[in-house]
Scaffold this motif. Sequence first.
Motif, PDB file in Angstrom:
ATOM      1  N   ARG A  25       0.859  -1.199   0.000  1.00 11.28           N
ATOM      2  CA  ARG A  25       0.000   0.000   0.000  1.00 11.28           C
ATOM      3  C   ARG A  25       0.891   1.243   0.000  1.00 11.28           C
ATOM      4  NH1 ARG A  25      -5.579  -0.687   2.818  1.00 11.28           N
ATOM      5  NH2 ARG A  25      -5.552   1.409   1.998  1.00 11.28           N
ATOM      6  N   ARG A  80      -0.570   2.978 -10.265  1.00  9.09           N
ATOM      7  CA  ARG A  80      -1.251   3.181  -8.971  1.00  9.09           C
ATOM      8  C   ARG A  80      -1.602   4.650  -8.763  1.00  9.09           C
ATOM      9  NH1 ARG A  80      -0.284  -0.522  -4.546  1.00  9.09           N
ATOM     10  NH2 ARG A  80      -0.417  -2.563  -5.512  1.00  9.09           N
ATOM     11  N   TRP A  81      -0.660   5.539  -9.090  1.00  9.59           N
ATOM     12  CA  TRP A  81      -0.875   6.974  -8.922  1.00  9.59           C
ATOM     13  C   TRP A  81      -2.035   7.446  -9.794  1.00  9.59           C
ATOM     14  CZ3 TRP A  81       0.355  11.244 -12.257  1.00  9.59           C
ATOM     15  CH2 TRP A  81       0.244  12.489 -11.638  1.00  9.59           C
ATOM     16  N   ASP A  83      -4.484   5.583 -10.928  1.00  8.18           N
ATOM     17  CA  ASP A  83      -5.710   4.988 -10.375  1.00  8.18           C
ATOM     18  C   ASP A  83      -6.215   5.797  -9.196  1.00  8.18           C
ATOM     19  OD1 ASP A  83      -5.639   2.973 -12.265  1.00  8.18           O
ATOM     20  OD2 ASP A  83      -4.881   1.441 -10.884  1.00  8.18           O
ATOM     21  N   GLN A  84      -5.312   6.228  -8.321  1.00  7.19           N
ATOM     22  CA  GLN A  84      -5.711   7.030  -7.160  1.00  7.19           C
ATOM     23  C   GLN A  84      -6.275   8.380  -7.603  1.00  7.19           C
ATOM     24  OE1 GLN A  84      -2.657   7.504  -4.221  1.00  7.19           O
ATOM     25  NE2 GLN A  84      -2.814   5.380  -3.519  1.00  7.19           N
ATOM     26  N   SER A  86      -7.712   9.046 -10.429  1.00  4.57           N
ATOM     27  CA  SER A  86      -8.999   8.775 -11.053  1.00  4.57           C
ATOM     28  C   SER A  86     -10.072   8.538 -10.003  1.00  4.57           C
ATOM     29  CB  SER A  86      -8.867   7.564 -11.976  1.00  4.57           C
ATOM     30  OG  SER A  86     -10.122   7.227 -12.522  1.00  4.57           O
ATOM     31  N   ASP A  87      -9.744   7.773  -8.957  1.00  2.47           N
ATOM     32  CA  ASP A  87     -10.684   7.519  -7.866  1.00  2.47           C
ATOM     33  C   ASP A  87     -11.050   8.808  -7.157  1.00  2.47           C
ATOM     34  OD1 ASP A  87     -10.661   4.818  -8.449  1.00  2.47           O
ATOM     35  OD2 ASP A  87      -9.297   4.300  -6.795  1.00  2.47           O
ATOM     36  N   SER A  88     -10.071   9.697  -6.945  1.00  4.23           N
ATOM     37  CA  SER A  88     -10.322  10.953  -6.262  1.00  4.23           C
ATOM     38  C   SER A  88     -11.248  11.850  -7.081  1.00  4.23           C
ATOM     39  CB  SER A  88      -9.006  11.694  -6.004  1.00  4.23           C
ATOM     40  OG  SER A  88      -8.217  10.984  -5.110  1.00  4.23           O
ATOM     41  N   SER A  89     -11.064  11.877  -8.394  1.00  2.00           N
ATOM     42  CA  SER A  89     -11.907  12.740  -9.232  1.00  2.00           C
ATOM     43  C   SER A  89     -13.341  12.225  -9.311  1.00  2.00           C
ATOM     44  CB  SER A  89     -11.310  12.903 -10.633  1.00  2.00           C
ATOM     45  OG  SER A  89     -11.353  11.671 -11.331  1.00  2.00           O
ATOM     46  N   ARG A  90     -13.524  10.908  -9.223  1.00  2.00           N
ATOM     47  CA  ARG A  90     -14.875  10.347  -9.226  1.00  2.00           C
ATOM     48  C   ARG A  90     -15.619  10.640  -7.926  1.00  2.00           C
ATOM     49  NH1 ARG A  90     -13.691   4.426 -11.421  1.00  2.00           N
ATOM     50  NH2 ARG A  90     -11.603   5.138 -11.084  1.00  2.00           N
ATOM     51  N   GLN A  91     -14.862  10.752  -6.819  1.00  2.00           N
ATOM     52  CA  GLN A  91     -15.475  11.012  -5.520  1.00  2.00           C
ATOM     53  C   GLN A  91     -15.817  12.473  -5.340  1.00  2.00           C
ATOM     54  OE1 GLN A  91     -12.717   9.477  -2.674  1.00  2.00           O
ATOM     55  NE2 GLN A  91     -13.113   7.353  -3.197  1.00  2.00           N
TER      56      GLN A  91
END
Length: 92
Positions: A25, A80-81, A83-84, A86-91
């Motif tokens: 992680r 990984r960076w 992906d993170q 992308s996850d942050s922008s979706r939230q």
Amino acid sequence: MAPEAIEVLKPMITAPEAAAYDAYRYRFPVCFVVGHEVAGVRPEVQAACDGTVAIPMHGGKISLNVAVSFGIMAYALRRRWLDQASDSSRQA
């Protein structure tokens, strides 16, 4: 924020605490250390690292070239960076 320092070990000298590079992680920003192909990473540099990861090997080979290890880690960490991010922008 200071980058997390990760030591990348060659499979034949993997420390018992080393995690598989693709299961670790990571906390970004991250800096990874790849040691000399023969001498490895100096103890004082190892002591400064926040974690240790290893790239698993399968088959007859017992180690990877340092440049190959760097390439695997650079690709994995960039993925990984992204992906993170992308996850942050979706939230949001």
